[in-house]
Design an enzyme around this catalytic site. Structure first.
Site, PDB file in Angstrom:
ATOM      1  N   ASP A  51      -5.543  -8.219  -4.348  1.00  0.00           N
ATOM      2  CA  ASP A  51      -5.704  -9.361  -3.452  1.00  0.00           C
ATOM      3  C   ASP A  51      -6.114 -10.608  -4.213  1.00  0.00           C
ATOM      4  O   ASP A  51      -5.705 -11.712  -3.864  1.00  0.00           O
ATOM      5  CB  ASP A  51      -6.725  -9.042  -2.353  1.00  0.00           C
ATOM      6  CG  ASP A  51      -6.080  -8.232  -1.238  1.00  0.00           C
ATOM      7  OD1 ASP A  51      -4.940  -8.569  -0.858  1.00  0.00           O
ATOM      8  OD2 ASP A  51      -6.688  -7.262  -0.770  1.00  0.00           O
TER       9      ASP A  51
ATOM     10  N   GLU B 133     -12.432 -10.135  -4.377  1.00  0.00           N
ATOM     11  CA  GLU B 133     -10.969 -10.196  -4.275  1.00  0.00           C
ATOM     12  C   GLU B 133     -10.494 -11.492  -3.639  1.00  0.00           C
ATOM     13  O   GLU B 133      -9.324 -11.630  -3.293  1.00  0.00           O
ATOM     14  CB  GLU B 133     -10.413  -8.970  -3.545  1.00  0.00           C
ATOM     15  CG  GLU B 133     -11.073  -8.657  -2.221  1.00  0.00           C
ATOM     16  CD  GLU B 133     -10.565  -7.363  -1.583  1.00  0.00           C
ATOM     17  OE1 GLU B 133      -9.535  -6.826  -1.997  1.00  0.00           O
ATOM     18  OE2 GLU B 133     -11.225  -6.902  -0.632  1.00  0.00           O
TER      19      GLU B 133
ATOM     20  N   HIS C   2       0.808  -1.218   0.000  1.00  0.00           N
ATOM     21  CA  HIS C   2       0.000   0.000   0.000  1.00  0.00           C
ATOM     22  C   HIS C   2       0.841   1.267   0.000  1.00  0.00           C
ATOM     23  O   HIS C   2       0.363   2.324  -0.390  1.00  0.00           O
ATOM     24  CB  HIS C   2      -0.997  -0.029   1.153  1.00  0.00           C
ATOM     25  CG  HIS C   2      -2.144  -0.929   0.850  1.00  0.00           C
ATOM     26  ND1 HIS C   2      -2.149  -2.255   1.197  1.00  0.00           N
ATOM     27  CD2 HIS C   2      -3.287  -0.717   0.151  1.00  0.00           C
ATOM     28  CE1 HIS C   2      -3.256  -2.808   0.753  1.00  0.00           C
ATOM     29  NE2 HIS C   2      -3.964  -1.907   0.112  1.00  0.00           N
TER      30      HIS C   2
ATOM     31  N   CYS D 249     -11.075  -2.289  -9.445  1.00  0.00           N
ATOM     32  CA  CYS D 249     -10.430  -1.196  -8.700  1.00  0.00           C
ATOM     33  C   CYS D 249      -9.016  -1.561  -8.260  1.00  0.00           C
ATOM     34  O   CYS D 249      -8.336  -0.743  -7.650  1.00  0.00           O
ATOM     35  CB  CYS D 249     -11.277  -0.753  -7.520  1.00  0.00           C
ATOM     36  SG  CYS D 249     -11.487  -2.030  -6.282  1.00  0.00           S
TER      37      CYS D 249
HETATM   38  C1  PEP Z   1      -7.343  -4.967  -4.235  1.00  0.00           C
HETATM   39  O1  PEP Z   1      -7.113  -5.869  -3.432  1.00  0.00           O
HETATM   40  O2  PEP Z   1      -7.189  -5.093  -5.468  1.00  0.00           O
HETATM   41  C2  PEP Z   1      -7.809  -3.644  -3.752  1.00  0.00           C
HETATM   42  C3  PEP Z   1      -8.247  -2.733  -4.595  1.00  0.00           C
HETATM   43  O3  PEP Z   1      -7.730  -3.353  -2.419  1.00  0.00           O
HETATM   44  P1  PEP Z   1      -6.352  -3.130  -1.644  1.00  0.00           P
HETATM   45  O4  PEP Z   1      -5.261  -2.940  -2.656  1.00  0.00           O
HETATM   46  O5  PEP Z   1      -6.518  -1.934  -0.781  1.00  0.00           O
HETATM   47  O6  PEP Z   1      -6.202  -4.378  -0.862  1.00  0.00           O
HETATM   48 MG    MG Z   2      -7.791  -5.716  -1.398  1.00  0.00          MG
END
Ligand code: PEP
Ligand code: MG
Length: 461
Positions: free
Chosen positions: A376, A352, A111, A423
């Protein structure tokens, strides 16, 4: 905690008494000894603690010898070079002061890297550097495209970099001409291009890049870099501000996805052997509904002010969705009984986990939309820890298994008349934009600086 550790303090006192040296010297020697001890350990995690010990000792020595803390607030815009940066450290930084990040550890799927992409900050992660050789005030060139950092560059290298900066600026200027244009292929097919954000201030990047909406507001960033839970009022103010700034445009707010690499001490989540597969996201919300309800109240109240949708992360079963709805129902009743203005928002889930993909036909009947979290989904499908730098080469979101899963989710959603977005970071991968349009994906939510690049790709198709 380190400074309250008796072994560390005893060791410093012992050096002062036995060697009759001053405290600064004793702290330096002890720091070196402890760092060497950690550095020699088998366990990767413990080995990485050597940097923490050095950091604490350096601060202690600076304070003991009366040197000023580096004045960060007054610092000029700088390149941050660090052993590692956690998401909670990154969200606290004043973005206007950061030119680039360079870290020795970390993964490109973490992140911290995602935050950097969202803010258009060049970031090099996992660069083998000896931090002892790098000092504050040095000059450096960070080239995010080439994955290169040059310390104390020559005049010729600076000239080269300057040329690249100018050509990048020109490319951005050309992309800027796509503002206000439709995300439409030459044969008239359309796709929504939204943006991902982590804080209220990111809305500026969304508007600047002309995104059609916000497809993922990672609300957990509001919980990071602080000592206690954000209150309902604080959250309500943040969510309302975002939807108000976005006018009629859709804003999809994801409920708390804390855990794994996103840690806040006050949650007291404890150490887990497998945090990515651990107590995180919706699991925390269902087990500690008081935390969840505070956020839901803020969301339902903010929904009265604009086009807000709510999305739940890390879903693996229909039962979880039923439990969520029961809690949302309670929150709604409580708001109604108290006469607090609210609106029921559109509700969707993130896809996910492979489990959610496999039962997406059943889930599609229960929710109003899906958003595919490919970060994920790749991690859980390929059994690859997205935080593990050693596995970056194996982390392949183009794997046919992932692409087939996306198609399956789209088909199942459309059979029920529901919309589907992506996303995860893959949504911004322009090598796949054409494939996503072909699959029938309705929306791509990408880092704000990627919006116009994806639009350019769609319009060329
Ligand atoms: C993902 O897992 O693709 C997602 C958009 O959420 P994060 O990256 O915050 O886990
Ligand atoms: Mg995620």
């Amino acid at each position: 905690m380190m400074l309250e550790d008796e072994d560390y303090l005893d060791a410093i006192c012992h050096v002062i008494r036995t060697e009759t040296v001053n405290a600064e010297y004793a702290a330096a020697i002890t720091g070196d000894n402890f760092a060497a001890m950690f550095a020699g350990m088998e366990d990767d995690y413990m080995r990485a603690r050597a940097a923490d010990v050095k950091d604490i000792s350096a601060r202690l020595i600076r304070i003991l010898s009366g040197q000023d803390e580096a004045e960060l607030a007054a610092a000029e815009p700088s390149i941050i070079v660090a052993d590692d940066l956690s998401p909670s450290e990154t969200v606290q930084m004043d973005k206007s002061k950061i030119l680039a990040f360079v870290t020795v550890h970390g993964s490109t799927n973490s992140h911290t890297a995602i935050l950097a992409r969202m803010m258009s900050i060049p970031a090099l992660i996992g660069v083998p550097l000896d931090l002892n050789e790098i000092g504050t005030g040095m000059t450096a060139i960070v080239d995010g495209d080439a994955g290169e950092v040059i310390f104390e560059p020559t005049e010729a290298e600076c000239g080269e970099a300057q040329k690249k900066i100018e050509s990048e600026r020109e490319k951005l200027r050309l992309l800027g001409e796509l503002r206000g244009k439709a995300n439409e292929t030459r044969d008239g097919r359309k796709i929504n291009i939204y943006a991902n954000i982590g804080s209220v201030s990111d809305v500026g990047y969304v508007l600047e890049n002309d995104a059609g909406g916000i497809g993922l507001f990672r609300s957990e960033f509001l919980y990071l870099g602080r000592d206690d839970f954000p209150s309902e009022e604080e959250q309500f103010a943040a969510y309302r501000q975002v939807v108000q700034m976005m006018g009629q445009k859709k804003v999809v707010i994801r409920t708390l996805d804390i855990g794994a690499d996103k840690q806040a001490d006050y949650f007291a989540l404890g150490k887990e052997d497998n945090p990515a597969m651990g107590y995180r996201a919706i699991r925390i919300c269902l087990k500690q509904p008081e935390i969840f309800k505070t956020q839901l109240r803020a969301l339902l109240r903010a929904a009265a002010y604009g086009n807000l949708s709510v999305m739940y992360p890390m879903i693996t079963s229909a039962e979880e969705v039923r439990q969520i709805y029961a809690i949302v129902g309670e929150v709604e009743q409580e708001l109604k009984a108290a006469g607090v203005p609210y609106r029921m928002p559109e509700q969707g889930i993130m896809i996910e986990t492979p489990a959610a993909v496999m039962i997406s036909d059943e889930l599609a009947e229960m929710v109003e939309f899906f958003s595919i979290g490919t970060n994920d989904l790749t991690q859980y499908t390929l059994a690859i820890d997205r935080q593990n730098q050693k596995l970056d080469d194996f982390y392949n979101p183009h794997h046919p298994a992932i692409l087939r899963m996306i198609q399956m989710v789209v088909d199942n959603a459309h059979k029920c008349g529901k919309w589907v977005g992506i996303c995860g970071e893959l949504g911004a991968d322009t090598a796949l934009t054409e494939a996503f349009v072909d699959m029938g994906v309705d929306e791509l939510s990408v880092a704000p600086p990627m919006v116009l690049k994806v639009r350019e790709k769609v319009r060329a198709m």
